[in-house]
Motif scaffolding. Structure first.
Motif, mmCIF file in Angstrom:
data_model
loop_
_atom_site.group_PDB
_atom_site.id
_atom_site.type_symbol
_atom_site.label_atom_id
_atom_site.label_comp_id
_atom_site.label_asym_id
_atom_site.label_seq_id
_atom_site.Cartn_x
_atom_site.Cartn_y
_atom_site.Cartn_z
ATOM 1 N N ALA A 33 0.859 -1.184 0.000
ATOM 2 C CA ALA A 33 0.000 0.000 0.000
ATOM 3 C C ALA A 33 0.893 1.231 0.000
ATOM 4 O O ALA A 33 1.929 1.257 0.667
ATOM 5 C CB ALA A 33 -0.913 0.015 1.221
ATOM 6 N N ALA A 34 0.455 2.237 -0.759
ATOM 7 C CA ALA A 34 1.250 3.457 -0.883
ATOM 8 C C ALA A 34 0.383 4.683 -0.616
ATOM 9 O O ALA A 34 -0.762 4.748 -1.069
ATOM 10 C CB ALA A 34 1.857 3.557 -2.280
ATOM 11 N N PHE A 35 0.946 5.628 0.102
ATOM 12 C CA PHE A 35 0.324 6.934 0.268
ATOM 13 C C PHE A 35 1.373 7.983 -0.083
ATOM 14 O O PHE A 35 2.495 7.950 0.437
ATOM 15 C CB PHE A 35 -0.155 7.158 1.708
ATOM 16 N N VAL A 36 0.985 8.911 -0.956
ATOM 17 C CA VAL A 36 1.852 10.039 -1.292
ATOM 18 C C VAL A 36 1.084 11.313 -0.959
ATOM 19 O O VAL A 36 -0.007 11.544 -1.493
ATOM 20 C CB VAL A 36 2.240 10.046 -2.785
ATOM 21 N N GLY A 37 1.626 12.123 -0.053
ATOM 22 C CA GLY A 37 1.036 13.411 0.285
ATOM 23 C C GLY A 37 1.711 14.508 -0.526
ATOM 24 O O GLY A 37 2.927 14.470 -0.736
ATOM 25 N N ARG A 38 0.908 15.467 -1.001
ATOM 26 C CA ARG A 38 1.427 16.560 -1.816
ATOM 27 C C ARG A 38 0.986 17.897 -1.239
ATOM 28 O O ARG A 38 -0.034 17.979 -0.551
ATOM 29 C CB ARG A 38 0.903 16.437 -3.251
ATOM 30 N N VAL A 39 1.707 18.952 -1.546
ATOM 31 C CA VAL A 39 1.357 20.311 -1.119
ATOM 32 C C VAL A 39 0.186 20.789 -1.980
ATOM 33 O O VAL A 39 0.279 20.778 -3.200
ATOM 34 C CB VAL A 39 2.552 21.280 -1.275
ATOM 35 N N ARG A 40 -0.916 21.174 -1.292
ATOM 36 C CA ARG A 40 -2.055 21.754 -2.011
ATOM 37 C C ARG A 40 -1.743 23.207 -2.357
ATOM 38 O O ARG A 40 -0.995 23.882 -1.645
ATOM 39 C CB ARG A 40 -3.306 21.704 -1.139
ATOM 40 N N ASP A 41 -2.388 23.674 -3.430
ATOM 41 C CA ASP A 41 -2.295 25.089 -3.783
ATOM 42 C C ASP A 41 -3.236 25.847 -2.858
ATOM 43 O O ASP A 41 -4.440 25.637 -2.880
ATOM 44 C CB ASP A 41 -2.695 25.274 -5.242
ATOM 45 N N PHE A 42 -2.712 26.713 -1.999
ATOM 46 C CA PHE A 42 -3.555 27.455 -1.063
ATOM 47 C C PHE A 42 -3.533 28.956 -1.347
ATOM 48 O O PHE A 42 -3.947 29.755 -0.512
ATOM 49 C CB PHE A 42 -3.182 27.153 0.398
ATOM 50 N N GLY A 43 -3.077 29.352 -2.539
ATOM 51 C CA GLY A 43 -3.105 30.755 -2.933
ATOM 52 C C GLY A 43 -1.993 31.045 -3.915
ATOM 53 O O GLY A 43 -1.143 30.193 -4.192
ATOM 54 N N PRO A 44 -2.004 32.282 -4.447
ATOM 55 C CA PRO A 44 -0.971 32.653 -5.422
ATOM 56 C C PRO A 44 0.441 32.555 -4.817
ATOM 57 O O PRO A 44 0.645 32.968 -3.691
ATOM 58 C CB PRO A 44 -1.304 34.108 -5.769
ATOM 59 N N ASP A 45 1.339 31.978 -5.583
ATOM 60 C CA ASP A 45 2.738 31.838 -5.147
ATOM 61 C C ASP A 45 2.852 31.124 -3.804
ATOM 62 O O ASP A 45 3.688 31.477 -2.968
ATOM 63 C CB ASP A 45 3.418 33.211 -5.064
ATOM 64 N N SER A 46 1.997 30.146 -3.591
ATOM 65 C CA SER A 46 1.994 29.463 -2.293
ATOM 66 C C SER A 46 3.220 28.572 -2.120
ATOM 67 O O SER A 46 3.641 27.866 -3.041
ATOM 68 C CB SER A 46 0.713 28.663 -2.123
ATOM 69 N N VAL A 47 3.768 28.642 -0.908
ATOM 70 C CA VAL A 47 4.895 27.805 -0.514
ATOM 71 C C VAL A 47 4.641 27.335 0.910
ATOM 72 O O VAL A 47 4.250 28.123 1.777
ATOM 73 C CB VAL A 47 6.230 28.580 -0.557
ATOM 74 N N PRO A 85 11.326 24.384 2.235
ATOM 75 C CA PRO A 85 10.283 25.022 1.430
ATOM 76 C C PRO A 85 9.841 24.133 0.269
ATOM 77 O O PRO A 85 10.678 23.586 -0.443
ATOM 78 C CB PRO A 85 10.958 26.305 0.925
ATOM 79 N N LEU A 86 8.502 24.005 0.120
ATOM 80 C CA LEU A 86 7.929 23.157 -0.929
ATOM 81 C C LEU A 86 6.807 23.920 -1.626
ATOM 82 O O LEU A 86 5.903 24.435 -0.969
ATOM 83 C CB LEU A 86 7.375 21.861 -0.324
ATOM 84 N N ALA A 87 6.843 23.974 -2.935
ATOM 85 C CA ALA A 87 5.819 24.666 -3.723
ATOM 86 C C ALA A 87 4.588 23.781 -3.898
ATOM 87 O O ALA A 87 4.649 22.557 -3.699
ATOM 88 C CB ALA A 87 6.390 25.036 -5.088
ATOM 89 N N ALA A 88 3.485 24.405 -4.279
ATOM 90 C CA ALA A 88 2.255 23.657 -4.551
ATOM 91 C C ALA A 88 2.539 22.566 -5.571
ATOM 92 O O ALA A 88 3.225 22.790 -6.559
ATOM 93 C CB ALA A 88 1.172 24.597 -5.056
ATOM 94 N N GLY A 89 2.012 21.380 -5.285
ATOM 95 C CA GLY A 89 2.210 20.237 -6.161
ATOM 96 C C GLY A 89 3.394 19.370 -5.787
ATOM 97 O O GLY A 89 3.502 18.236 -6.267
ATOM 98 N N ALA A 90 4.269 19.873 -4.917
ATOM 99 C CA ALA A 90 5.438 19.080 -4.513
ATOM 100 C C ALA A 90 5.019 17.920 -3.613
ATOM 101 O O ALA A 90 4.052 18.023 -2.855
ATOM 102 C CB ALA A 90 6.447 19.958 -3.787
ATOM 103 N N GLN A 91 5.740 16.846 -3.691
ATOM 104 C CA GLN A 91 5.512 15.708 -2.798
ATOM 105 C C GLN A 91 6.059 16.050 -1.417
ATOM 106 O O GLN A 91 7.167 16.585 -1.306
ATOM 107 C CB GLN A 91 6.219 14.460 -3.331
ATOM 108 N N ILE A 92 5.266 15.714 -0.374
ATOM 109 C CA ILE A 92 5.711 15.953 1.005
ATOM 110 C C ILE A 92 6.098 14.653 1.691
ATOM 111 O O ILE A 92 7.128 14.570 2.341
ATOM 112 C CB ILE A 92 4.604 16.612 1.857
#
Length: 150
Positions: A33-47, A85-92
């Motif tokens: 089983a695999a789980f991959v968490g990613r950074v959601r986009d929470f606004g312009p230029d979100s990090v 620092p991780l941008a929106a869409g990056a794997q966490i």
């Protein structure tokens, strides 16, 4: 049990490579089983910036994996959590669990994620332009984790 791999650091991961490494030379596990968490986009230029206490964080993750291993028959576990620092869409985060049967692999994976969200010492800072907000723990994460207490 099991082979355990825990990594906390800034480097990205490759799901396929990690999955192949998890089950290399393992012919007993019938499920991964695999789980991959990613950074959601929470606004312009979100990090999102994740901070942690080196050493303490890895120890907390190991305790969570040990508890999962005591509860389910796991053959291998990989936990990778990124920091910095991780941008929106990056794997966490990546959690992989291998077991002879799928239910154990699924449940152990969810258990590890629920405890990681509530017990692991990470701090999250969300930034959009000039706005900076430290993310508080969410009540719903504690509710999700409590399902394992019974």
């Amino acid at each position: 049990m099991s082979r355990i791999r825990i990594v906390v650091g800034p480097d990205d991961f490759d799901l396929s490579r990690e999955c192949a490494a998890l089950i290399q030379h393992d012919i007993e596990s019938g499920a991964v089983a695999a789980f991959v968490g990613r950074v959601r986009d929470f606004g312009p230029d979100s990090v999102m910036t994740l901070e942690h206490y080196p050493g303490m964080t890895e120890k907390a993750l190991a305790a969570i994996v040990d508890a999962a291993s005591a509860r389910w028959p796991l053959s291998a576990v990989t936990v990778i959590h990124r920091v910095g620092p991780l941008a929106a869409g990056a794997q966490i985060v990546l959690v992989l669990t291998a077991s002879r049967h799928r239910r154990a692999a699924y449940d152990a994976n969810a258990y590890i994620m629920d405890y990681l969200k509530t017990e692991a010492p990470f701090w999250k800072l969300e930034e959009t332009g000039a706005a900076r907000t430290w993310v508080e723990a969410k009540a719903k994460d504690n509710v999700e984790r409590q399902r394992w207490d019974s």
